[in-house]
Scaffold this motif. Structure first.
Motif, PDB file in Angstrom:
ATOM      1  N   GLY A  98      46.920  39.540  44.170  1.00 44.62           N
ATOM      2  CA  GLY A  98      47.929  40.573  44.328  1.00 44.62           C
ATOM      3  C   GLY A  98      48.051  41.376  43.043  1.00 44.62           C
ATOM      4  O   GLY A  98      47.097  41.484  42.264  1.00 44.62           O
ATOM      5  N   LYS A  99      49.222  41.916  42.802  1.00 39.69           N
ATOM      6  CA  LYS A  99      49.464  42.693  41.583  1.00 39.69           C
ATOM      7  C   LYS A  99      49.636  41.742  40.402  1.00 39.69           C
ATOM      8  O   LYS A  99      50.433  40.816  40.445  1.00 39.69           O
ATOM      9  N   SER A 137      52.382  45.861  32.863  1.00 37.63           N
ATOM     10  CA  SER A 137      52.490  44.407  32.936  1.00 37.63           C
ATOM     11  C   SER A 137      52.582  43.835  31.523  1.00 37.63           C
ATOM     12  O   SER A 137      52.208  44.472  30.549  1.00 37.63           O
ATOM     13  N   ASN A 139      51.186  40.549  37.235  1.00 37.25           N
ATOM     14  CA  ASN A 139      52.462  40.816  36.580  1.00 37.25           C
ATOM     15  C   ASN A 139      52.527  40.291  35.150  1.00 37.25           C
ATOM     16  O   ASN A 139      53.025  40.976  34.259  1.00 37.25           O
ATOM     17  N   SER A 156      51.322  38.706  42.170  1.00 38.66           N
ATOM     18  CA  SER A 156      52.351  38.769  43.207  1.00 38.66           C
ATOM     19  C   SER A 156      52.030  37.855  44.392  1.00 38.66           C
ATOM     20  O   SER A 156      52.923  37.521  45.178  1.00 38.66           O
ATOM     21  N   LYS A 157      50.770  37.429  44.522  1.00 38.61           N
ATOM     22  CA  LYS A 157      50.382  36.517  45.599  1.00 38.61           C
ATOM     23  C   LYS A 157      50.157  35.093  45.103  1.00 38.61           C
ATOM     24  O   LYS A 157      50.540  34.132  45.767  1.00 38.61           O
TER      25      LYS A 157
END
Length: 392
Positions: free
Chosen positions: A144-145, A253, A147, A277-278
């Motif tokens: 995901g994103k 980030s 972070n 994010s995942k």
């Protein structure tokens, strides 16, 4: 096709490791070795089975048979020797740091681009098979994103006050030690796997052992020599044993890393965790075949290095079936394989994307180190010079 002919300048710890990695390729031949005297060069060349010995590296650069030169000398010699290699029209592999500061590294990058030589910096940790696979996973969005990024590079080889090495002298090793020596590897690896540039830094550096005892008789860096009856002289230390650095990446980030050369029990522990994010991932260079993958809603996983389980883009980085662990020497071999395949195939850095760190990466690394030193001195956030500012 004839083998690519190579010359090596410098034969401390890292020079012979370059030679060993090159010899595993099969289509590259080390034909020359240079040291600071003809006698020393001939002795080392005989030990390593290298046909040509040079007491002056400038004589090596005149040898028309040699197409590529590796600069494996101490830090303060990197800039001048790299420059002479480029001017001689040879392709070049340099140890890091590329130079002593970002002004010098910018000059080297500009010159290498102008003369069209293939240039590389030995950031070998990005070449570990699991790191290559992780880079592909992140690029595909599996995490995901991204972070947060955090981690460390810890060693213990300078834990005792009697531990001494040329890297401790700023005039030889540079103004930064722990950051430039091992922090540079952490930053390069993390930027490679995430695809994100470090944009700003806030640093805290410390000299843990302000005065060290230098042996009056030389002891090799990783020697097990008995030192009980050794005589010493006190030497004030002016470069950091430790650093912690907050980082901001170009997309906003955040991250933080710690480097230390005085952490007992840690031999060469580069590690990082990336929180997306995942899911999250954690990798540790001392156990390079393992990639921990963390989840919130299902059991966590440990992915062991296995070509059958890797992304297609990463399979070229692993050379044995699962369970046949590959490590530090194999990552170095991958770097050499990617560089020399690029040279063999007649590729150019202006038109082809390499799978190895170039002088641009080396320059970026120097910009980060300079920004970290400035941040510590001024105790504030400092922006890292970008690659686009090289020619400004």
């Amino acid at each position: 096709m004839e083998n690519i002919k190579v010359g090596i300048i410098g034969t401390g710890f890292i020079g012979p490791t370059h030679i060993e990695a090159i010899r595993r390729l099969g289509f590259v031949e080390v034909v020359g070795l240079a040291k600071t005297s003809q006698e020393a060069a001939e002795k080392k060349a005989a030990e390593l089975g290298i046909p040509k010995a040079f007491g002056d590296y400038r004589e090596m650069l005149k040898d028309s048979e040699i197409q590529v030169v590796h600069n494996c000398t101490p830090n303060h010699l990197h800039f001048a020797i790299n420059k002479e290699i480029i001017l001689a029209g040879k392709h070049v592999v340099s140890e890091k740091p590329l130079a002593m500061n970002s002004a010098e590294s910018a000059e080297l990058l500009e010159l290498a681009e102008k003369l069209g030589v293939v240039h590389a910096v030995n950031f070998n940790y990005r070449q570990h098979a699991s790191v290559q696979n992780l880079q592909a996973k992140i690029a595909k969005g599996d995490l995901g994103k991204v972070n947060l990024v955090h981690g460390s590079y810890l060693q213990d080889w300078l834990l005792y006050e009697t531990d001494f090495n040329w890297r401790l002298a700023p005039e030889v090793g540079g103004k930064s030690r722990a950051v430039a020596d091992i922090g540079s590897h952490w930053c390069d690896t993390v930027q490679f796997v995430t695809g994100k540039r470090i944009l700003e830094v806030f640093a805290d550096l410390a000299i843990v052992i302000p005065v060290r005892k230098k042996a009056k008789n030389t002891i090799a860096t990783f020697s097990t020599q008995n030192i009980e009856e050794q005589e010493y002289e006190d030497v004030p230390i002016n470069t950091e044993d430790y650093a912690s650095v907050l980082v901001r990446f170009e997309d906003g980030s955040r991250g933080v890393f710690t480097v230390s050369q005085v952490s007992a029990g840690r031999k060469n522990r580069l590690s990082f965790e990336i929180n997306g994010s995942k899911s999250s991932v954690f990798w540790n260079q001392e156990e390079p075949e393992k990639l921990w993958i963390g989840h919130r809603d299902k059991a966590n996983e440990v992915l062991l290095a296995d070509p059958a389980l890797f992304s297609p883009e990463a399979r070229a980085a692993i050379h044995h079936p699962g369970g046949h662990n590959e490590g530090w020497p194999d990552a170095l071999k991958n770097m050499m394989l990617n560089f020399y395949s690029f040279v063999r195939d007649g590729k150019g850095l202006k038109t082809d994307k390499p799978n190895f760190a170039t002088f641009e990466d080396g320059h970026i690394s120097m910009c980060i180190t300079d920004a970290i030193l400035e941040s510590h001195q001024q105790q504030k956030w400092v922006k890292v010079q970008t690659a686009k500012e090289v020619h400004a």
